[in-house]
Scaffold this motif. Sequence first.
Motif, mmCIF file in Angstrom:
data_model
loop_
_atom_site.group_PDB
_atom_site.id
_atom_site.type_symbol
_atom_site.label_atom_id
_atom_site.label_comp_id
_atom_site.label_asym_id
_atom_site.label_seq_id
_atom_site.Cartn_x
_atom_site.Cartn_y
_atom_site.Cartn_z
ATOM 1 N N ALA A 93 4.667 4.980 -7.209
ATOM 2 C CA ALA A 93 4.190 3.878 -6.389
ATOM 3 C C ALA A 93 5.247 2.800 -6.219
ATOM 4 C CB ALA A 93 2.917 3.288 -6.996
ATOM 5 N N ILE A 94 6.041 2.589 -7.266
ATOM 6 C CA ILE A 94 7.140 1.609 -7.171
ATOM 7 C C ILE A 94 8.161 2.078 -6.142
ATOM 8 C CG2 ILE A 94 9.094 0.592 -8.414
ATOM 9 C CD1 ILE A 94 7.359 0.596 -10.931
ATOM 10 N N GLU A 95 8.529 3.340 -6.226
ATOM 11 C CA GLU A 95 9.552 3.878 -5.327
ATOM 12 C C GLU A 95 9.045 3.949 -3.886
ATOM 13 O OE1 GLU A 95 10.720 7.559 -7.032
ATOM 14 O OE2 GLU A 95 11.733 6.638 -8.758
ATOM 15 N N ALA A 96 7.732 4.112 -3.721
ATOM 16 C CA ALA A 96 7.168 4.157 -2.366
ATOM 17 C C ALA A 96 6.911 2.768 -1.801
ATOM 18 C CB ALA A 96 5.869 4.962 -2.382
ATOM 19 N N GLY A 97 7.110 1.738 -2.620
ATOM 20 C CA GLY A 97 6.882 0.367 -2.174
ATOM 21 C C GLY A 97 5.426 -0.046 -2.205
ATOM 22 N N ASP A 98 4.570 0.746 -2.871
ATOM 23 C CA ASP A 98 3.142 0.437 -2.949
ATOM 24 C C ASP A 98 2.770 -0.346 -4.209
ATOM 25 O OD1 ASP A 98 2.767 1.855 -0.589
ATOM 26 O OD2 ASP A 98 2.466 3.750 -1.663
ATOM 27 N N PHE A 99 3.722 -0.541 -5.108
ATOM 28 C CA PHE A 99 3.457 -1.250 -6.365
ATOM 29 C C PHE A 99 4.671 -2.124 -6.651
ATOM 30 C CE2 PHE A 99 3.153 -2.086 -10.828
ATOM 31 C CZ PHE A 99 1.814 -1.968 -11.176
ATOM 32 N N ASN A 100 4.463 -3.420 -6.684
ATOM 33 C CA ASN A 100 5.561 -4.355 -6.943
ATOM 34 C C ASN A 100 5.505 -4.780 -8.408
ATOM 35 O OD1 ASN A 100 7.511 -6.304 -7.061
ATOM 36 N ND2 ASN A 100 6.680 -7.577 -5.408
ATOM 37 N N PRO A 101 6.384 -4.240 -9.256
ATOM 38 C CA PRO A 101 6.312 -4.545 -10.693
ATOM 39 C C PRO A 101 6.672 -5.995 -11.017
ATOM 40 C CG PRO A 101 8.300 -3.318 -10.213
ATOM 41 C CD PRO A 101 7.514 -3.320 -8.941
ATOM 42 N N LEU A 102 7.318 -6.703 -10.060
ATOM 43 C CA LEU A 102 7.738 -8.077 -10.334
ATOM 44 C C LEU A 102 6.655 -9.092 -10.007
ATOM 45 C CD1 LEU A 102 11.421 -7.884 -9.016
ATOM 46 C CD2 LEU A 102 10.517 -7.362 -11.292
ATOM 47 N N MET A 103 5.519 -8.635 -9.481
ATOM 48 C CA MET A 103 4.385 -9.513 -9.207
ATOM 49 C C MET A 103 3.336 -9.323 -10.314
ATOM 50 S SD MET A 103 4.838 -11.337 -6.472
ATOM 51 C CE MET A 103 3.146 -11.777 -6.032
ATOM 52 N N GLN A 104 2.934 -10.423 -10.949
ATOM 53 C CA GLN A 104 1.998 -10.333 -12.059
ATOM 54 C C GLN A 104 0.639 -9.772 -11.617
ATOM 55 O OE1 GLN A 104 2.849 -10.688 -15.125
ATOM 56 N NE2 GLN A 104 4.900 -11.478 -14.720
ATOM 57 N N SER A 105 0.270 -10.025 -10.393
ATOM 58 C CA SER A 105 -1.033 -9.541 -9.918
ATOM 59 C C SER A 105 -1.091 -8.013 -9.860
ATOM 60 C CB SER A 105 -1.332 -10.116 -8.530
ATOM 61 O OG SER A 105 -0.320 -9.749 -7.601
ATOM 62 N N SER A 106 0.091 -7.370 -9.755
ATOM 63 C CA SER A 106 0.106 -5.902 -9.737
ATOM 64 C C SER A 106 -0.404 -5.333 -11.049
ATOM 65 C CB SER A 106 1.531 -5.388 -9.483
ATOM 66 O OG SER A 106 2.019 -5.828 -8.233
ATOM 67 N N TRP A 107 -0.266 -6.109 -12.128
ATOM 68 C CA TRP A 107 -0.589 -5.617 -13.452
ATOM 69 C C TRP A 107 -1.991 -6.024 -13.919
ATOM 70 C CZ3 TRP A 107 2.740 -2.115 -15.149
ATOM 71 C CH2 TRP A 107 4.046 -2.154 -14.643
ATOM 72 N N SER A 108 -2.804 -6.537 -13.030
ATOM 73 C CA SER A 108 -4.151 -6.911 -13.426
ATOM 74 C C SER A 108 -4.941 -5.668 -13.830
ATOM 75 C CB SER A 108 -4.860 -7.634 -12.277
ATOM 76 O OG SER A 108 -5.091 -6.729 -11.202
ATOM 77 N N ALA A 109 -5.907 -5.881 -14.719
ATOM 78 C CA ALA A 109 -6.714 -4.755 -15.191
ATOM 79 C C ALA A 109 -7.405 -4.051 -14.030
ATOM 80 C CB ALA A 109 -7.735 -5.252 -16.205
ATOM 81 N N GLU A 110 -7.854 -4.823 -13.049
ATOM 82 C CA GLU A 110 -8.538 -4.236 -11.897
ATOM 83 C C GLU A 110 -7.598 -3.350 -11.103
ATOM 84 O OE1 GLU A 110 -11.027 -5.675 -7.915
ATOM 85 O OE2 GLU A 110 -10.154 -7.150 -9.273
ATOM 86 N N ASN A 111 -6.370 -3.825 -10.887
ATOM 87 C CA ASN A 111 -5.408 -3.068 -10.087
ATOM 88 C C ASN A 111 -4.908 -1.832 -10.828
ATOM 89 O OD1 ASN A 111 -3.936 -2.933 -7.568
ATOM 90 N ND2 ASN A 111 -2.091 -3.328 -8.779
ATOM 91 N N LEU A 112 -4.948 -1.880 -12.182
ATOM 92 C CA LEU A 112 -4.424 -0.779 -12.984
ATOM 93 C C LEU A 112 -5.471 0.292 -13.277
ATOM 94 C CD1 LEU A 112 -2.299 -2.774 -15.579
ATOM 95 C CD2 LEU A 112 -1.407 -1.189 -13.863
ATOM 96 N N SER A 113 -6.695 0.064 -12.861
ATOM 97 C CA SER A 113 -7.780 0.980 -13.234
ATOM 98 C C SER A 113 -7.499 2.419 -12.821
ATOM 99 C CB SER A 113 -9.098 0.504 -12.632
ATOM 100 O OG SER A 113 -9.013 0.472 -11.207
ATOM 101 N N ASP A 114 -6.785 2.609 -11.742
ATOM 102 C CA ASP A 114 -6.488 3.967 -11.285
ATOM 103 C C ASP A 114 -5.369 4.620 -12.095
ATOM 104 O OD1 ASP A 114 -8.409 3.785 -9.330
ATOM 105 O OD2 ASP A 114 -7.004 3.164 -7.752
ATOM 106 N N TYR A 115 -4.664 3.827 -12.885
ATOM 107 C CA TYR A 115 -3.521 4.350 -13.630
ATOM 108 C C TYR A 115 -3.790 4.507 -15.125
ATOM 109 C CZ TYR A 115 -1.027 2.929 -9.374
ATOM 110 O OH TYR A 115 -0.617 2.767 -8.068
#
Length: 860
Positions: free
Chosen positions: A414-436
């Motif tokens: 997802a990072i390489e496809a540009g669908d997940f920005n690791p430098l944004m804290q909101s990307s790491w929210s529990a809700e956003n991570l539920s699929d991972y």
Amino acid sequence: MKKSTLGLAVIAAIPMFSSMQVVAAEDGANAIEKIQVTGSRIKRADMETASPVTLIGADDIAATGAVSVDAVLQKMTATGGAMTNPGINNGSGGNASIDLRGLGSQRTLVLVNGRRMINSGTGAASTVDLNTIPVSMIKHIEVLKDGASAVYGTDAVAGVVNIILKDDFEGLDLNVKSAITTEGDADETSFDITMGGSFGRGNVVIGLQYTDRGDASQADRSFSDCPLTEDGDGSAPYCSGSSYTPNGHVWSGDESLQGQADNGWHDFGSDDAYNYSSDSYLYTPMRRLNLTGIGSFDLTDDTRLYSEFTYSKRWSEQQMAPQPVWFDFDYTEEMGNSLTSHNINYGDEVSYGRRMTDTGTRDFSQVVDTVRTVVGAAGYLDSGYDWDVSVIFGRNDSVDRLSNLHNMGSIQDAIEAGDFNPLMQSSWSAENLSDYVYTEQNSGGSQLLMFTASLAGEVMELPAGYVGFAAGVERREEKAWYIPDSITSQGLANDPRVEPTSGRFDVNEAYLELAIPLVSDAFLAQNVELSTAIRAFDYSTFGSDETWKLGLTWRVNDEVMLRGVRSTAFRAPTVAELYSGNSPSFEQVSFPGAQDQAEVTVGGNDQLTPEEADTLTAGIVYEPEWFEGFSMTLDYYDIEIENAIATVNNQYIVDSCLATDGSLANQSTALCSSAAVSFNQSTGRIAFNNQLQNVGYEQTKGYDLNLNYTFDAAGLAWNTSLDVTYLDEYLVDVVESSIDYAGLITSGIGGYADVKANFELTVKGDAWNANYKARYIAGMDSYSCQGDESSCYAPTTPSVVYHDISGAYIFNETVSVTAGVNNLFDKQPPYYTGNNDSNTDPYTYDVLGRRVFAGVNVKF
């Protein structure tokens, strides 16, 4: 036949961990019962053989308040190294082990009623999990501190632990036990019931034990509530932690940046390190069920059928801090400009690490089922020979889970496809991570099938007595397996991927043992006996060989006996060592510009051959007539292992295969070629291979001393004993790395105190008894400080003494109670530079502190 005073000690009177004296039972004026002793298959009139044996009785176990065998065995002075126990939170898998001489638990053979136990525990087990042994069913334990491969086969390099279960019990025995620390944690409750009875020609004993053990947290002890770090200049340690932190940590070039909740970054400092202790267990919880059945039936006056059945189910848990994750990627404009002001430009390679507090702790759990059954027949021939045939079957199945893991492969995609920005804290929210987020589930097991047949008796009469013999054949088939979680096996959770383990082997063996009386009733030679044994074996994995033993007992007179054994021993590589799939392990290394953890690929090697050992023991048994009730044993041991199965020291690989500028070095050597070292100087990541090889040499030697004194005074029965083990040398040589571990304590393989001692004082009245024990562990030097002690704040540990007290009161023939306090003075484990976990070494020291226990026993 005249019996020496050396042969008059009674098992019940021998204190805990004392060197075992002779046990002989007279049926009449001239009849002496013959007993089989651990270390020999020949039945003898007494238990004194050429090899030193220690006895631990059921009463001794009860006096400790222990409800598991490891809690007793691991306190012996002859143990050391890395013995898994409830204090090992990281990597134990809930197992418990015994390690004689500190040579590794895989080099100590565990028997139950003189027969091989199934390897058990989590995964493709290579050792016996002591949780499978029910304490309530133990009659006594015999510990042979000598190599015995010629008698028992593989694994008996450092010694043998033979656990003898109750097989002739009649009545009902009920115990309820409970224990808790004075901190109010690590509570433990155990219930067991043993029932037995005879019917006509038979006897049946059935036992049930259930144990529930609670946890303790590292956060609840002052010595472990925060990981301590030193600066390497000898200054005092300070609270620190991991560089994998909440909000993220970025490495790129010379920059090391800590993430902030507002998406900003600042230079990473020691205050940013993550305190992982607050979420880690100090003592791990477990529930365990043990079922046991032992039966025998006299088919005729000369033939007896017998069977044994044991089943254990274990539910165990560990808890560690949230998962550290890491990703390597190129910094792009789509990720924002939060790093540009910190000298990181678009297109630069970035290594990103994060502590996943967003989704919670890593929760480990295991469910392990172990079953072992023995069916056999034994009897006597008209010639007077004893015969025995049996079939042993054992199986161990385990499922282990690890929750709150993250599908790193999917996040990387997802990072390489540009669908997940690791430098944004909101990307790491529990809700956003539920699929991972996922739960890893692995399964494993082992299986044993063994056929045995033996014949024993007396062959011929010599002037000094009869020649005893034992001979037999055995066939053993073993297999083991480990199936990792599908995500893990595909390399989507870690890199490299974890591979499965699967393999088997079979072995055919034959042995012969002789006990030859040389001299009897002569001047300065009341009795001299030569014992010898040889075993030939043929393994499907590496071929055939043999091992032998030669021992001598010289009973000078009623007071003095000399003894010695010279033997060879071997340890065949286990299925896991041969066929274990590759998996990643993150190990501490030191190299300029590199991260402090290297990614090391470990695994098995199907080209391994057996370890070979030469063992020597020599000693004296002294029981003076002028000092009634006193006895002494002093034994010297020397064990030398060649072709040892080992991995090369990780730091040695880094130093040998990387030049000072970070480029590859010595690639033409076998070591560096097989290690395949890589060093990404941009991210500081070092990776290499370090699979098992026959590259080691080990030698350990030292002395065991036991003093025992039994006497009556003030109308009471008293017993005192002192056990001391002195470790003179434990040399480990792998490739060009040679270390003498005697007197050292390490960061991962435990401690090797040069002096360990146990003192015990027991007093008994008509309806009560009281017991005091003191356990001494000499101070040790930290292995991590060997190069420069001045760089360490705590290069040594102080000597440690633990004091335990216990007592029992017998109300009547039916009810009795026991109570006690372990670690009476609440001794805390010492801190040392280069510690293992909890800022100390839970392999070596008590991490719980003062602990009280009590129990009630009811008999019918």
